[in-house]
Scaffold this active site. Structure first.
Site, PDB file in Angstrom:
ATOM      1  N   CYS A  30     -34.709 -18.835 -22.955  1.00 41.90           N
ATOM      2  CA  CYS A  30     -35.195 -19.744 -23.991  1.00 41.90           C
ATOM      3  C   CYS A  30     -34.331 -21.000 -24.021  1.00 41.90           C
ATOM      4  O   CYS A  30     -33.295 -21.078 -23.378  1.00 41.90           O
ATOM      5  CB  CYS A  30     -35.160 -19.050 -25.344  1.00 41.90           C
ATOM      6  N   ARG A  55     -37.837 -24.062 -20.155  1.00 36.05           N
ATOM      7  CA  ARG A  55     -37.121 -22.798 -20.329  1.00 36.05           C
ATOM      8  C   ARG A  55     -37.925 -21.792 -21.147  1.00 36.05           C
ATOM      9  O   ARG A  55     -37.555 -20.617 -21.214  1.00 36.05           O
ATOM     10  CB  ARG A  55     -35.775 -23.051 -21.019  1.00 36.05           C
ATOM     11  N   TRP A 103     -39.443 -18.091 -24.541  1.00 41.65           N
ATOM     12  CA  TRP A 103     -40.187 -17.396 -23.498  1.00 41.65           C
ATOM     13  C   TRP A 103     -40.017 -15.924 -23.762  1.00 41.65           C
ATOM     14  O   TRP A 103     -38.926 -15.379 -23.668  1.00 41.65           O
ATOM     15  CB  TRP A 103     -39.648 -17.769 -22.117  1.00 41.65           C
ATOM     16  N   ASN A 128     -30.593 -17.351 -27.446  1.00 41.45           N
ATOM     17  CA  ASN A 128     -31.008 -17.152 -26.061  1.00 41.45           C
ATOM     18  C   ASN A 128     -30.199 -15.989 -25.509  1.00 41.45           C
ATOM     19  O   ASN A 128     -28.982 -15.976 -25.635  1.00 41.45           O
ATOM     20  CB  ASN A 128     -30.745 -18.422 -25.246  1.00 41.45           C
ATOM     21  N   GLY A 129     -30.862 -14.999 -24.913  1.00 39.34           N
ATOM     22  CA  GLY A 129     -30.144 -13.874 -24.349  1.00 39.34           C
ATOM     23  C   GLY A 129     -30.686 -12.552 -24.852  1.00 39.34           C
ATOM     24  O   GLY A 129     -31.819 -12.459 -25.325  1.00 39.34           O
ATOM     25  N   GLU A 512     -42.120 -18.362   1.227  1.00 42.27           N
ATOM     26  CA  GLU A 512     -42.046 -19.379   0.169  1.00 42.27           C
ATOM     27  C   GLU A 512     -43.422 -19.954  -0.131  1.00 42.27           C
ATOM     28  O   GLU A 512     -43.776 -20.196  -1.291  1.00 42.27           O
ATOM     29  CB  GLU A 512     -41.070 -20.485   0.597  1.00 42.27           C
ATOM     30  N   LYS A 516     -45.245 -19.808  -3.797  1.00 41.61           N
ATOM     31  CA  LYS A 516     -45.695 -20.997  -4.520  1.00 41.61           C
ATOM     32  C   LYS A 516     -47.163 -20.882  -4.900  1.00 41.61           C
ATOM     33  O   LYS A 516     -47.562 -21.229  -6.012  1.00 41.61           O
ATOM     34  CB  LYS A 516     -45.477 -22.248  -3.662  1.00 41.61           C
ATOM     35  N   GLU A 519     -47.632 -18.233  -7.759  1.00 40.16           N
ATOM     36  CA  GLU A 519     -47.006 -18.461  -9.059  1.00 40.16           C
ATOM     37  C   GLU A 519     -47.631 -19.613  -9.830  1.00 40.16           C
ATOM     38  O   GLU A 519     -47.554 -19.618 -11.058  1.00 40.16           O
ATOM     39  CB  GLU A 519     -45.489 -18.639  -8.920  1.00 40.16           C
ATOM     40  N   HIS A 535     -49.715  -4.134  12.678  1.00 37.31           N
ATOM     41  CA  HIS A 535     -49.170  -2.903  12.120  1.00 37.31           C
ATOM     42  C   HIS A 535     -49.703  -2.624  10.712  1.00 37.31           C
ATOM     43  O   HIS A 535     -49.111  -1.823   9.993  1.00 37.31           O
ATOM     44  CB  HIS A 535     -47.639  -2.960  12.108  1.00 37.31           C
ATOM     45  N   LYS A 634     -38.200 -21.099 -16.200  1.00 35.72           N
ATOM     46  CA  LYS A 634     -37.330 -21.691 -15.196  1.00 35.72           C
ATOM     47  C   LYS A 634     -35.959 -21.024 -15.130  1.00 35.72           C
ATOM     48  O   LYS A 634     -35.507 -20.634 -14.069  1.00 35.72           O
ATOM     49  CB  LYS A 634     -37.161 -23.186 -15.506  1.00 35.72           C
TER      50      LYS A 634
END
Length: 639
Positions: A30, A55, A103, A128-129, A512, A516, A519, A535, A634
């Protein structure tokens, strides 16, 4: 009594007792901001929340102490813009205040779980945490008569501070007592109606910094929130508790001993975190990559190659003892380390391995005193990477290096050596310029270890440096392919799945690219080494499964072409990113975009650009929130 609602329309009231809620856990990743000033602090808090929204963007809220000394709170489910609209019609203002953008990890996205949380119309807290022992604390507080309205652990902090404020002479002392009972990682700020001349903040494991100004003093979880009002910054350390007043700050440890923390001047500009002419921060950050790479390389390209100048005063001492390398990272940074691992072995001749930080610290590993432990993190606060570093140090590893985009963050401070990638602020959740600048840093690391081990002579080293000089220009040429990539993206938008293939150095770029795409566009995507197709993954291929191939003109191209034939023969549609000097030709079911001529070992940097653009434009066509994809944030300050 303040009602607990889930409408998202917000509420402004005097803060009173709230209804009992269910057990829950913390709010992580957050953003918090606040301060005291000679004039109304609300505009500063709202601007700070806008800059911290990357955030967390599930809900937002503010609490201020008004002219009569009453705490006033306003919360809203949704974005900061919704909170701003409510504030505009409410006439809220004050000389001291705190704000939060959330968040959610535990506890639903509902106004009752939005910060600030309060106790007895007297204490307001943003946090935050995570408080790991919150359930035990909550049960104890409930037995003492405290009532809970939310599903989060933050309310425990508010009630603890309220209880201790009845027993201690100052708010600072009450926060110190409360902090001693908390277990976990946190940063929080406390506003009190009983204490009109101060705010108090505390930090343990989550970022928190102070901003000093002649007009007032402030705090935030990220310097971006403070740049509009001051560039005088003090970074708090774990265990610090700070009293913030309009005319100064006082920092103590948990036992009440005064501390001195260095004041620094932030180099971040307000323009660096403005959107400018771009539609999204992700678009802006993709296009900033030539500059970001050039600035990251500035210290290398501008003069003689020097380990001390690049890595720090103790670099030669550490590097001279290194026989192996261990990379620790997560997400996009982990994919960068997979490229770095191959460079380390091919250029420096040093055995290397790459591990996810959150896996490494929970398995039995064999410590190796000759191993260089390299951590990669955009924010420098990624908790699983930080804890993996701490675990390595407890095992006896002393040769540690951080590659990070944020100066003075936790991971660089905990490392023996550090390298700052000069990407500038990265606001979009999906990392772009941080990824490519990490690749550049890893290439420099491989060169540096090769140099100190005598594997590169002056002539060979200069050839590598010359290739780096051309890199920003090559990236710009790759960016110029955007119109062609837009056409491809339109074809992807109605697909539900995609497959990405690569080989060697470019398999991590396929990983990557898949990350991208999924997400930010929510298209399910997977990546494989192309030789792995037969395979199992080949069973997925049909006309509805677009297959993106990273196909540079390197020694594996012939093998890759055979893998592409396997796809084509089964009706799969191929989208091939290749080089100008390759012989691939477009045909029915095979689409080709050519990048600049093959860039040798630096080719992964160039090929990262088109997969970023492909994901961005696919998301645009689908209409998803590019900068703030659902369920993601983020700053990942949780394992």
């Amino acid at each position: 009594m303040e009602a607990s609602r889930q409408t998202g329309h917000g509420e402004l009231s005097g803060i009173g007792e709230e209804q009992h809620g269910r057990y829950g856990q913390g709010d992580l990743m957050c953003g918090i901001v606040g301060g005291m000033a000679a004039s109304n602090v609300l505009p500063m808090i709202l601007e700070g929340l806008r800059r911290l929204e990357y955030r967390g963007y599930d809900s937002a809220g503010v609490a201020l102490r008004d002219g009569s000394g009453t705490l006033r709170r306003l919360r809203s489910v949704g974005r900061v813009a919704e909170l701003e609209a409510l504030v505009a019609s409410a006439g809220l203002e004050g000389l001291a205040g705190i704000g939060h953008t959330r968040w959610a990890t535990h506890g639903g996205i509902a106004e009752q779980n939005a910060h600030p949380h309060v106790s007895h119309n007297e204490i307001a807290v943003v946090h935050n945490g995570i408080v790991e022992n919150f359930q035990l604390l909550r049960e104890e507080l409930e037995k003492s008569g405290y009532k809970f309205a939310s599903e989060t652990d933050t309310e425990v902090i508010a009630h603890l501070v309220h209880r201790y404020r009845q027993q201690t002479p100052t708010l600072l002392a009450a926060v110190q007592c409360a902090a001693r009972e908390l277990r976990g990682a946190y940063a929080f700020a406390v506003l009190s109606s009983r204490d009109p001349d101060e705010l108090v903040v505390a930090r343990m494991g989550c970022p928190l910094l102070l901003g000093l100004s002649g007009d007032g003093n402030y705090f935030a979880s990220d310097v971006a929130a403070l740049v509009p009002v001051t560039k005088r910054i003090v970074y708090l350390e774990d265990g610090d508790v700070a009293e913030v007043r309009r005319d100064g700050v006082r920092i103590q440890d948990g036992q009440g001993h005064d501390l001195v923390r260095e004041e620094r001047w932030s180099q971040m500009s307000a323009a660096a975190i403005d959107l400018g002419p771009y539609r999204h921060f992700m678009q802006k950050e993709i296009h900033e990559q030539p500059r970001a790479i050039a600035e990251t390389l500035e210290g290398v390209l501008g003069g003689a190659f020097s380990l001390r100048n690049i890595w720090g005063e103790e670099a030669e001492n550490h590097f001279g003892q290194v026989e192996r390398v261990l990379f620790l990272a997560s997400g996009t940074s982990h994919y960068a380390s997979l490229v770095g691992r191959q460079w380390m072995e091919s250029i420096a001749g040093i055995p290397a391995q790459s591990e996810l930080g959150h896996e490494y610290r929970y398995r039995e590993s064999i410590p190796d005193p000759a191993q260089l432990v390299v951590t990669l993190s955009q924010s420098g606060e990624t908790l699983d990477t930080y804890e993996a570093l701490r675990h390595a140090q407890k095992l006896g590893h002393t040769h540690t290096l951080s590659i990070c985009n944020v100066a003075e963050s936790a991971i660089p401070r905990a490392s023996a050596l550090s390298f700052l990638t000069r990407a500038g602020p990265e606001i979009g959740v999906a990392s772009t310029k941080a990824f490519t600048t990490q690749l550049v840093a890893l290439y420099l690391l491989a060169l540096s270890l090769a140099w100190i081990r005598g594997r590169l002579g002056p002539g060979d080293l200069e050839k590598h440096i010359e290739a780096l000089r051309y890199l920003p220009g090559g990236v710009q040429q790759a960016l110029n392919l955007e119109p062609q990539i837009q056409i491809w993206a339109a074809r992807f938008a109605d697909r539900e799945h995609a497959l990405f293939l690569g080989r060697g150095l470019h398999y991590p770029i396929a990983l990557e690219g898949a990350l991208k795409l999924k997400e930010i566009s929510y298209i399910h995507a997977e990546a494989y080494p192309a030789g792995e197709l037969k395979h199992g993954p080949l069973a997925l291929v049909d006309s509805q499964m677009p297959v993106v191939v990273i196909a540079p003109n390197d020694r594996l191209l012939e093998k890759l072409a055979s893998n592409m034939q396997e796809v084509h023969a089964r009706g799969g549609e191929l989208y091939v990113f290749t080089d100008l000097d390759s012989r691939f030709q477009a045909s029915k079911g095979v689409h080709v975009i050519r990048l600049p001529r093959h860039a040798g070992e630096l080719s992964p940097v160039l090929h990262a650009i088109p997969v970023q653009l492909l994901a961005y434009h696919a998301a645009l066509v689908k209409g998803t929130d590019v900068d703030r994809p659902r369920n993601l944030a983020k700053a990942v300050t949780v394992e």
